[in-house]
Scaffold this motif. Structure first.
Motif, mmCIF file in Angstrom:
data_model
loop_
_atom_site.group_PDB
_atom_site.id
_atom_site.type_symbol
_atom_site.label_atom_id
_atom_site.label_comp_id
_atom_site.label_asym_id
_atom_site.label_seq_id
_atom_site.Cartn_x
_atom_site.Cartn_y
_atom_site.Cartn_z
ATOM 1 N N ILE A 48 0.751 -1.200 -0.213
ATOM 2 C CA ILE A 48 -0.210 0.070 -0.100
ATOM 3 C C ILE A 48 0.725 1.149 -0.097
ATOM 4 C CG2 ILE A 48 -1.556 1.355 1.331
ATOM 5 C CD1 ILE A 48 -2.803 -1.290 2.179
ATOM 6 N N MET A 81 -4.947 0.752 5.557
ATOM 7 C CA MET A 81 -4.558 1.878 4.841
ATOM 8 C C MET A 81 -3.995 3.155 5.337
ATOM 9 S SD MET A 81 -5.995 1.203 1.749
ATOM 10 C CE MET A 81 -6.060 2.723 1.119
ATOM 11 N N PRO A 138 -8.357 -3.933 4.071
ATOM 12 C CA PRO A 138 -7.387 -2.847 4.190
ATOM 13 C C PRO A 138 -8.195 -1.767 5.112
ATOM 14 C CG PRO A 138 -8.332 -2.710 2.056
ATOM 15 C CD PRO A 138 -8.810 -3.913 2.750
#
Length: 283
Positions: A76, A137, A225
């Protein structure tokens, strides 16, 4: 003749001093690797890679959730940081005299020196508190922010090393400046940029402080996430400060896996760099 002998003697002394300095620099690294391997290999087994952590106080269990979580967080962060870093580095290198380039360079240098825990607190304020939820995230965003200045400055310096004759040749053939940059300059600097990206990945893979404020931790395997997620660094930290001897052994094993992951990425980057260089030289 006397002056030549003195110069040779000074040159020999300097070479020996350089070699001694290299050995001194390698000694701590060798000791760290030896200690991590000797301590961590004792707890490595198939269950360590495939099993979830055991309940508190019980023996066994593994780090499968932390390994998957680390790969997700680094992925990410890379998706967020690599495009921004490369584009910023290209702009700074191609338009170094503009005010925006000067500001971007200053911002990258400043951000590169910001402590990781400050980045974690910042992301906690903008990505955790508003949603009242720790998440992968948020953790990836924190790691990506730390990665951006490294990729930016690496890209800038490597593009500056590309000979001006390549750019001028493309422009002389009628290519626009943007096309020359994309088709000539960037491919020429690609091997070094890839190496810089991998070094940045290795840099963020070992961070703990920002993840404590963002991804938090999760003793279960999570691929969502938007939920809290585990990571090797946080789980190693948690196990290392625990009162359980079995957890201490697993913490060393987790540290060994993290070192091996970084080493693997470095080797992979070198292989990719050499292949790109061979393609460019036509060998």
């Amino acid at each position: 003749m006397r002056h030549d002998a003195v110069r040779r003697w000074i040159s020999t002394v300097v070479v020996w001093l350089c070699g001694f300095s290299v050995l001194v620099a390698l000694v701590p690294l060798a000791f760290i690797l030896f200690f991590v391997v000797s301590q961590g290999v004792q707890a490595l087994n198939w269950a360590f890679f495939t099993a979830l952590p055991a309940p508190v106080g019980e023996l066994g269990g593994g780090f499968s959730n932390a390994i998957v979580g680390t790969l997700m967080l680094v992925g990410i962060g890379a998706v967020f940081a690599v495009p921004i870093g490369i584009i910023s580095g290209v702009y700074i290198a191609e338009f170094p005299a503009t005010k925006l380039a000067t500001m971007a360079r200053f911002a990258a240098d400043t951000l590169n020196g910001v402590p990781s825990i400050v980045v974690g607190v910042f992301v906690y304020g903008i990505a955790v508190m508003p949603f009242r939820q720790f998440s992968a995230m948020a953790g990836g965003l924190a790691l990506g922010i730390m990665m951006i200045p490294i990729v930016t400055r690496t890209t800038e310096e490597l593009i500056k090393l590309v000979p001006a004759a390549l750019r001028e040749g493309a422009l002389a053939l009628g290519a626009t400046r943007g096309r020359a940059t994309l088709t000539v300059v960037l491919p020429a600097a690609a091997p070094g940029i890839i190496t810089g990206v991998v070094l940045a990945l290795a840099r963020i893979a070992g961070e703990t402080a920002p993840l404590l404020f963002t991804a938090f931790n999760n003793r279960f395997l999570s691929l969502d996430p938007t939920q809290p997620i585990s990571s090797l660094t946080v789980q190693v930290y948690t196990y290392a400060i625990s009162p359980y001897e079995d957890w201490h052994r697993q913490a060393w094993a987790g540290a060994l896996v993290l070192v091996a992951l970084v080493l693997f990425c470095s080797i992979l980057a070198r292989v990719a760099t050499r292949r790109l260089e061979r393609l460019q030289t036509g060998q």
